[in-house]
Scaffold this motif. Structure first.
Motif, PDB file in Angstrom:
ATOM      1  N   ALA A 151     -13.712   0.033  -7.191  1.00  0.00           N
ATOM      2  CA  ALA A 151     -13.140   0.338  -8.589  1.00  0.00           C
ATOM      3  C   ALA A 151     -12.737  -0.648  -9.435  1.00  0.00           C
ATOM      4  O   ALA A 151     -12.698  -1.833  -8.979  1.00  0.00           O
ATOM      5  CB  ALA A 151     -11.738   1.362  -8.298  1.00  0.00           C
ATOM      6  N   ASP A 152     -12.593  -0.403 -10.878  1.00  0.00           N
ATOM      7  CA  ASP A 152     -12.161  -1.496 -11.638  1.00  0.00           C
ATOM      8  C   ASP A 152     -10.779  -1.839 -11.311  1.00  0.00           C
ATOM      9  O   ASP A 152     -10.486  -3.087 -11.703  1.00  0.00           O
ATOM     10  CB  ASP A 152     -12.584  -1.221 -12.804  1.00  0.00           C
ATOM     11  N   MET A 153      -9.729  -0.994 -11.203  1.00  0.00           N
ATOM     12  CA  MET A 153      -8.425  -1.477 -11.022  1.00  0.00           C
ATOM     13  C   MET A 153      -8.043  -1.732  -9.833  1.00  0.00           C
ATOM     14  O   MET A 153      -8.225  -1.546  -8.784  1.00  0.00           O
ATOM     15  CB  MET A 153      -7.589  -0.058 -11.323  1.00  0.00           C
ATOM     16  N   GLU A 154      -6.997  -3.131 -10.076  1.00  0.00           N
ATOM     17  CA  GLU A 154      -6.697  -3.626  -8.747  1.00  0.00           C
ATOM     18  C   GLU A 154      -6.003  -2.831  -7.781  1.00  0.00           C
ATOM     19  O   GLU A 154      -6.069  -3.011  -6.676  1.00  0.00           O
ATOM     20  CB  GLU A 154      -6.166  -4.969  -9.309  1.00  0.00           C
ATOM     21  N   VAL A 155      -5.204  -2.115  -8.356  1.00  0.00           N
ATOM     22  CA  VAL A 155      -4.177  -1.145  -7.473  1.00  0.00           C
ATOM     23  C   VAL A 155      -4.831  -0.348  -6.746  1.00  0.00           C
ATOM     24  O   VAL A 155      -4.936  -0.311  -5.559  1.00  0.00           O
ATOM     25  CB  VAL A 155      -3.127  -0.314  -8.638  1.00  0.00           C
ATOM     26  N   LYS A 181      -8.079  -0.757  -5.757  1.00  0.00           N
ATOM     27  CA  LYS A 181      -8.816  -1.716  -4.818  1.00  0.00           C
ATOM     28  C   LYS A 181      -7.766  -1.818  -3.514  1.00  0.00           C
ATOM     29  O   LYS A 181      -8.315  -1.760  -2.485  1.00  0.00           O
ATOM     30  CB  LYS A 181      -9.041  -2.914  -5.386  1.00  0.00           C
ATOM     31  N   GLY A 182      -6.763  -2.247  -3.634  1.00  0.00           N
ATOM     32  CA  GLY A 182      -5.616  -2.642  -2.825  1.00  0.00           C
ATOM     33  C   GLY A 182      -5.217  -1.369  -1.974  1.00  0.00           C
ATOM     34  O   GLY A 182      -5.227  -1.489  -0.837  1.00  0.00           O
ATOM     35  N   MET A 183      -5.028  -0.249  -2.659  1.00  0.00           N
ATOM     36  CA  MET A 183      -4.800   0.802  -1.795  1.00  0.00           C
ATOM     37  C   MET A 183      -5.966   1.407  -1.011  1.00  0.00           C
ATOM     38  O   MET A 183      -5.837   1.741  -0.053  1.00  0.00           O
ATOM     39  CB  MET A 183      -4.366   2.215  -3.014  1.00  0.00           C
ATOM     40  N   GLY A 184      -7.259   1.458  -1.489  1.00  0.00           N
ATOM     41  CA  GLY A 184      -8.365   1.533  -0.605  1.00  0.00           C
ATOM     42  C   GLY A 184      -8.563   0.763   0.407  1.00  0.00           C
ATOM     43  O   GLY A 184      -8.867   1.188   1.604  1.00  0.00           O
TER      44      GLY A 184
END
Length: 63
Positions: free
Chosen positions: A43-47, A49-52
């Motif tokens: 995904a483009d959003m860092e949040v 990415k981190g959750m994934g």
């Protein structure tokens, strides 16, 4: 486990056989969820990415 016990198996054997039958389903479900959460890393959003990443690693450790 319940089915094994109702078919006459002693409780200890019913639990062992129940875990044996359910382990394949639980492992398959965990692998599917790891793949889905791993896809969030793209995904483009860092949040997201981190959750994934956190969810995928958590499932990998747990399963």
């Amino acid at each position: 486990m319940r089915e094994e016990h109702t078919h006459g198996k002693p409780p200890t054997e019913a639990v062992i056989r129940g875990f044996g039958h359910s382990s394949k389903v639980v492992t398959a479900a965990a692998l599917i969820m790891i793949a889905v959460f791993g896809g969030f890393i793209l995904a483009d959003m860092e949040v997201i990415k981190g959750m994934g990443l956190a969810l995928a690693v958590g499932l990998l450790v747990d399963a």
